[in-house]
Write a protein that holds these residues in place. Structure first.
Motif, PDB file in Angstrom:
ATOM      1  N   ARG A  93       0.673   2.872  -4.630  1.00  0.00           N
ATOM      2  CA  ARG A  93      -0.425   3.041  -5.589  1.00  0.00           C
ATOM      3  C   ARG A  93      -0.546   4.506  -6.013  1.00  0.00           C
ATOM      4  O   ARG A  93      -0.785   4.810  -7.187  1.00  0.00           O
ATOM      5  CB  ARG A  93      -1.737   2.567  -4.977  1.00  0.00           C
ATOM      6  CG  ARG A  93      -1.777   1.069  -4.689  1.00  0.00           C
ATOM      7  CD  ARG A  93      -3.171   0.638  -4.282  1.00  0.00           C
ATOM      8  NE  ARG A  93      -3.186  -0.683  -3.677  1.00  0.00           N
ATOM      9  CZ  ARG A  93      -4.273  -1.409  -3.471  1.00  0.00           C
ATOM     10  NH1 ARG A  93      -5.460  -0.929  -3.817  1.00  0.00           N
ATOM     11  NH2 ARG A  93      -4.209  -2.597  -2.906  1.00  0.00           N
ATOM     12  N   VAL A  94      -0.394   5.404  -5.056  1.00  0.00           N
ATOM     13  CA  VAL A  94      -0.452   6.838  -5.384  1.00  0.00           C
ATOM     14  C   VAL A  94       0.661   7.193  -6.369  1.00  0.00           C
ATOM     15  O   VAL A  94       0.425   7.877  -7.380  1.00  0.00           O
ATOM     16  CB  VAL A  94      -0.321   7.684  -4.102  1.00  0.00           C
ATOM     17  CG1 VAL A  94      -0.135   9.163  -4.445  1.00  0.00           C
ATOM     18  CG2 VAL A  94      -1.550   7.502  -3.217  1.00  0.00           C
ATOM     19  N   ILE A  95       1.884   6.731  -6.087  1.00  0.00           N
ATOM     20  CA  ILE A  95       3.032   7.051  -6.937  1.00  0.00           C
ATOM     21  C   ILE A  95       2.820   6.507  -8.348  1.00  0.00           C
ATOM     22  O   ILE A  95       3.013   7.223  -9.346  1.00  0.00           O
ATOM     23  CB  ILE A  95       4.318   6.465  -6.324  1.00  0.00           C
ATOM     24  CG1 ILE A  95       4.582   7.064  -4.933  1.00  0.00           C
ATOM     25  CG2 ILE A  95       5.504   6.711  -7.251  1.00  0.00           C
ATOM     26  CD1 ILE A  95       4.676   8.557  -4.885  1.00  0.00           C
ATOM     27  N   ARG A  96       2.418   5.271  -8.449  1.00  0.00           N
ATOM     28  CA  ARG A  96       2.232   4.654  -9.766  1.00  0.00           C
ATOM     29  C   ARG A  96       1.121   5.339 -10.560  1.00  0.00           C
ATOM     30  O   ARG A  96       1.237   5.527 -11.782  1.00  0.00           O
ATOM     31  CB  ARG A  96       1.918   3.165  -9.602  1.00  0.00           C
ATOM     32  CG  ARG A  96       3.074   2.344  -9.054  1.00  0.00           C
ATOM     33  CD  ARG A  96       2.632   0.928  -8.732  1.00  0.00           C
ATOM     34  NE  ARG A  96       2.138   0.240  -9.926  1.00  0.00           N
ATOM     35  CZ  ARG A  96       1.478  -0.911  -9.894  1.00  0.00           C
ATOM     36  NH1 ARG A  96       1.184  -1.474  -8.721  1.00  0.00           N
ATOM     37  NH2 ARG A  96       1.080  -1.487 -11.015  1.00  0.00           N
ATOM     38  N   THR A  97       0.057   5.728  -9.875  1.00  0.00           N
ATOM     39  CA  THR A  97      -1.064   6.357 -10.573  1.00  0.00           C
ATOM     40  C   THR A  97      -0.705   7.753 -11.061  1.00  0.00           C
ATOM     41  O   THR A  97      -0.958   8.110 -12.218  1.00  0.00           O
ATOM     42  CB  THR A  97      -2.294   6.432  -9.650  1.00  0.00           C
ATOM     43  OG1 THR A  97      -2.568   5.143  -9.105  1.00  0.00           O
ATOM     44  CG2 THR A  97      -3.509   6.917 -10.410  1.00  0.00           C
ATOM     45  N   ASN A 139       3.757  13.538  -0.999  1.00  0.00           N
ATOM     46  CA  ASN A 139       3.856  12.081  -1.095  1.00  0.00           C
ATOM     47  C   ASN A 139       5.031  11.660  -1.975  1.00  0.00           C
ATOM     48  O   ASN A 139       5.689  10.654  -1.689  1.00  0.00           O
ATOM     49  CB  ASN A 139       2.545  11.495  -1.618  1.00  0.00           C
ATOM     50  CG  ASN A 139       1.490  11.389  -0.525  1.00  0.00           C
ATOM     51  OD1 ASN A 139       1.615  10.605   0.407  1.00  0.00           O
ATOM     52  ND2 ASN A 139       0.448  12.204  -0.626  1.00  0.00           N
ATOM     53  N   PHE A 140       5.313  12.416  -3.028  1.00  0.00           N
ATOM     54  CA  PHE A 140       6.484  12.105  -3.842  1.00  0.00           C
ATOM     55  C   PHE A 140       7.779  12.433  -3.103  1.00  0.00           C
ATOM     56  O   PHE A 140       8.789  11.741  -3.271  1.00  0.00           O
ATOM     57  CB  PHE A 140       6.419  12.832  -5.181  1.00  0.00           C
ATOM     58  CG  PHE A 140       5.832  11.995  -6.279  1.00  0.00           C
ATOM     59  CD1 PHE A 140       6.649  11.263  -7.130  1.00  0.00           C
ATOM     60  CD2 PHE A 140       4.454  11.905  -6.437  1.00  0.00           C
ATOM     61  CE1 PHE A 140       6.100  10.466  -8.127  1.00  0.00           C
ATOM     62  CE2 PHE A 140       3.900  11.107  -7.426  1.00  0.00           C
ATOM     63  CZ  PHE A 140       4.713  10.379  -8.281  1.00  0.00           C
ATOM     64  N   ARG A 141       7.782  13.474  -2.291  1.00  0.00           N
ATOM     65  CA  ARG A 141       8.967  13.755  -1.473  1.00  0.00           C
ATOM     66  C   ARG A 141       9.220  12.624  -0.480  1.00  0.00           C
ATOM     67  O   ARG A 141      10.373  12.255  -0.216  1.00  0.00           O
ATOM     68  CB  ARG A 141       8.784  15.084  -0.731  1.00  0.00           C
ATOM     69  CG  ARG A 141       8.987  16.326  -1.615  1.00  0.00           C
ATOM     70  CD  ARG A 141       8.620  17.592  -0.868  1.00  0.00           C
ATOM     71  NE  ARG A 141       9.399  17.728   0.365  1.00  0.00           N
ATOM     72  CZ  ARG A 141       9.135  18.622   1.319  1.00  0.00           C
ATOM     73  NH1 ARG A 141       8.081  19.448   1.174  1.00  0.00           N
ATOM     74  NH2 ARG A 141       9.870  18.700   2.384  1.00  0.00           N
ATOM     75  N   GLY A 145      12.529  10.638  -0.660  1.00  0.00           N
ATOM     76  CA  GLY A 145      13.373  10.663   0.531  1.00  0.00           C
ATOM     77  C   GLY A 145      13.639   9.274   1.072  1.00  0.00           C
ATOM     78  O   GLY A 145      14.744   8.977   1.541  1.00  0.00           O
ATOM     79  N   ARG A 146      12.648   8.406   1.016  1.00  0.00           N
ATOM     80  CA  ARG A 146      12.836   7.029   1.461  1.00  0.00           C
ATOM     81  C   ARG A 146      13.891   6.331   0.616  1.00  0.00           C
ATOM     82  O   ARG A 146      14.778   5.641   1.124  1.00  0.00           O
ATOM     83  CB  ARG A 146      11.505   6.269   1.382  1.00  0.00           C
ATOM     84  CG  ARG A 146      11.537   4.903   2.017  1.00  0.00           C
ATOM     85  CD  ARG A 146      10.223   4.165   1.832  1.00  0.00           C
ATOM     86  NE  ARG A 146      10.089   3.650   0.468  1.00  0.00           N
ATOM     87  CZ  ARG A 146       9.157   2.763   0.106  1.00  0.00           C
ATOM     88  NH1 ARG A 146       8.250   2.340   0.990  1.00  0.00           N
ATOM     89  NH2 ARG A 146       9.093   2.319  -1.135  1.00  0.00           N
ATOM     90  N   GLY A 163      10.110  18.919   7.192  1.00  0.00           N
ATOM     91  CA  GLY A 163       9.025  19.866   6.944  1.00  0.00           C
ATOM     92  C   GLY A 163       7.709  19.217   6.585  1.00  0.00           C
ATOM     93  O   GLY A 163       6.691  19.913   6.469  1.00  0.00           O
ATOM     94  N   ILE A 164       7.691  17.904   6.394  1.00  0.00           N
ATOM     95  CA  ILE A 164       6.438  17.199   6.097  1.00  0.00           C
ATOM     96  C   ILE A 164       5.851  16.677   7.402  1.00  0.00           C
ATOM     97  O   ILE A 164       6.567  16.101   8.225  1.00  0.00           O
ATOM     98  CB  ILE A 164       6.671  16.027   5.123  1.00  0.00           C
ATOM     99  CG1 ILE A 164       7.357  16.508   3.848  1.00  0.00           C
ATOM    100  CG2 ILE A 164       5.345  15.344   4.787  1.00  0.00           C
ATOM    101  CD1 ILE A 164       7.678  15.389   2.867  1.00  0.00           C
ATOM    102  N   GLN A 165       4.570  16.865   7.594  1.00  0.00           N
ATOM    103  CA  GLN A 165       3.880  16.373   8.776  1.00  0.00           C
ATOM    104  C   GLN A 165       3.202  15.040   8.484  1.00  0.00           C
ATOM    105  O   GLN A 165       2.851  14.746   7.338  1.00  0.00           O
ATOM    106  CB  GLN A 165       2.849  17.393   9.253  1.00  0.00           C
ATOM    107  CG  GLN A 165       3.436  18.754   9.595  1.00  0.00           C
ATOM    108  CD  GLN A 165       4.499  18.683  10.686  1.00  0.00           C
ATOM    109  OE1 GLN A 165       4.325  17.993  11.696  1.00  0.00           O
ATOM    110  NE2 GLN A 165       5.600  19.391  10.488  1.00  0.00           N
ATOM    111  N   ALA A 166       3.033  14.246   9.531  1.00  0.00           N
ATOM    112  CA  ALA A 166       2.435  12.918   9.368  1.00  0.00           C
ATOM    113  C   ALA A 166       1.047  12.994   8.745  1.00  0.00           C
ATOM    114  O   ALA A 166       0.642  12.103   7.988  1.00  0.00           O
ATOM    115  CB  ALA A 166       2.372  12.203  10.721  1.00  0.00           C
ATOM    116  N   GLU A 167       0.317  14.058   9.032  1.00  0.00           N
ATOM    117  CA  GLU A 167      -1.052  14.190   8.545  1.00  0.00           C
ATOM    118  C   GLU A 167      -1.128  14.550   7.059  1.00  0.00           C
ATOM    119  O   GLU A 167      -2.211  14.546   6.472  1.00  0.00           O
ATOM    120  CB  GLU A 167      -1.789  15.267   9.344  1.00  0.00           C
ATOM    121  CG  GLU A 167      -1.887  14.986  10.842  1.00  0.00           C
ATOM    122  CD  GLU A 167      -0.619  15.335  11.599  1.00  0.00           C
ATOM    123  OE1 GLU A 167       0.314  15.918  10.980  1.00  0.00           O
ATOM    124  OE2 GLU A 167      -0.539  15.004  12.798  1.00  0.00           O
TER     125      GLU A 167
END
Length: 357
Positions: A93-97, A139-141, A145-146, A163-167
């Motif tokens: 939803r974040v990506i599409r928006t 979030n886009f990375r 990456g996925r 370099g991205i943290q879960a939080e």
């Protein structure tokens, strides 16, 4: 926006078909997190609520001043039921928006909807631009990456996911899972183990399939020994994967040189063990059943010739004459399963064909 969720590609390769079949089966399960289960303790990370994410997204949209049509599309994306939304659903939803309001985000979202990656990936400098909000970029990375990992582009995926943290993302379970997948396939044991530990630390918050595959990977890494034939075979798989994807270059040559040195070492160890065994057997046959009564010269004579043996050279195992190479492969075939012999034969056929070209 269509999903590209071909998880089965992650474990493809000559020696990875069995692992790929298991992964494909497990990832076919529903993606929702376990329902009705209460975590027994507080995990080291927690996914944000869908309400928190929605508020952040629409606060950003307000700054972009969307037109009525685009705003209505954004509202429709978030109008779906929130109760059953998994982390992956919220991330989508974040990506599409964001893709509705940002041209660069829209192009990247369209790229990740393709079933296959182009031979040359378009650059994404906006992801590292300080003017891009950190939550948008990260979030886009994760999304990018996925998708790269699903395309077996593990080096490129690692560049995006590291370099991205879960939080910092809306779907921390997917972040940790794909970090583990990427580094497991690149044989980066420490990085893979760290991601697996964090993922399993909050297993109750993750999709079942993530947890199951993570435990399989964790057990696999603990059993894998450096410079073992299994370790060599996986590096050969990695070489073939890179060549299949058109990623030949210095990195592939470096891995090839390492494989050849490892095979040299393994063959020397096998030959040394065989020589010791033969020497032990020969010494046993020379033991007299009755000692001589006096010290006298013993009879018998021989030609005094010693057979010369070509022991090869450090970096040219792949250039051995066919007869000697076949003897070495037979030695490996006697001591290890036939699967490894097939992989080694395929590997050196590829080297020979490349040398001809």
């Amino acid at each position: 926006m269509a999903r590209s969720d071909s998880h089965g590609k992650v474990f493809s390769g000559p020696g990875g078909r069995a692992r790929g079949a298991v992964l494909l089966l497990l990832l076919a399960w529903p993606s929702a997190a376990l329902a009705g289960e209460t975590p027994s303790r507080i995990a080291s990370w927690q996914p944000p609520s869908i309400e928190q994410v929605r508020a952040q997204v629409f606060a950003w949209l307000d700054q972009r001043k969307l037109g009525p049509g685009e705003r209505a599309k954004a509202e429709a994306i978030w109008a779906q039921k929130a109760e059953a939304a998994s982390g992956a659903d919220v991330l989508e939803r974040v990506i599409r928006t964001v893709a509705l309001a940002d041209e660069d985000a829209g192009k990247l979202a369209a790229l990740c909807s393709q079933a296959a990656a182009p031979r040359t990936l378009p650059p994404q400098p906006w992801l590292a631009n300080p003017q891009t909000p950190a939550w948008v970029a990260k979030n886009f990375r994760l999304w990018y990456g996925r998708w790269l990992a699903q395309q077996r582009l593990f080096d490129e995926a690692a560049e995006q996911l590291d370099g991205i943290q879960a939080e910092e993302v809306v779907d921390p379970a997917s972040l940790l899972f794909y970090q583990a997948i990427v580094h497991h396939r690149l044989l980066n044991r420490d990085a893979a183990a760290d991601a697996l530990a964090r993922l399993l630390d909050a297993a109750d918050l993750c999709p079942r399939r993530y947890v199951t595959v993570a435990r399989l990977m964790d057990a696999d890494l603990k059993e894998l020994k450096e410079e073992s034939l299994d370790h060599i075979a996986r590096r050969m798989e990695d070489i073939q994967r890179r060549l299949d994807l058109g990623r030949a270059g210095p990195k592939v040559r470096e891995i090839q040189d390492g494989v050849v040195k490892s095979l040299d070492k393994l063959i020397e160890e096998l030959e040394s063990a065989q020589q010791q065994q033969q020497a032990s057997q020969g010494a046993g046959n020379l033991q007299p059943t009755r000692p001589a009564q006096e010290s006298v010269p013993m009879g018998g004579k021989g030609p005094g010739k010693v057979a010369k043996r070509d022991i090869g050279h450090q970096s040219g195992w792949g250039d051995m004459p066919p007869k000697q190479r076949e003897e070495a492969l037979q030695q490996i075939g006697r001591d290890f399963p036939a699967h490894y012999r097939d992989i080694i034969e395929q590997y050196f056929r590829r080297l020979a064909s490349e040398g001809t070209r």
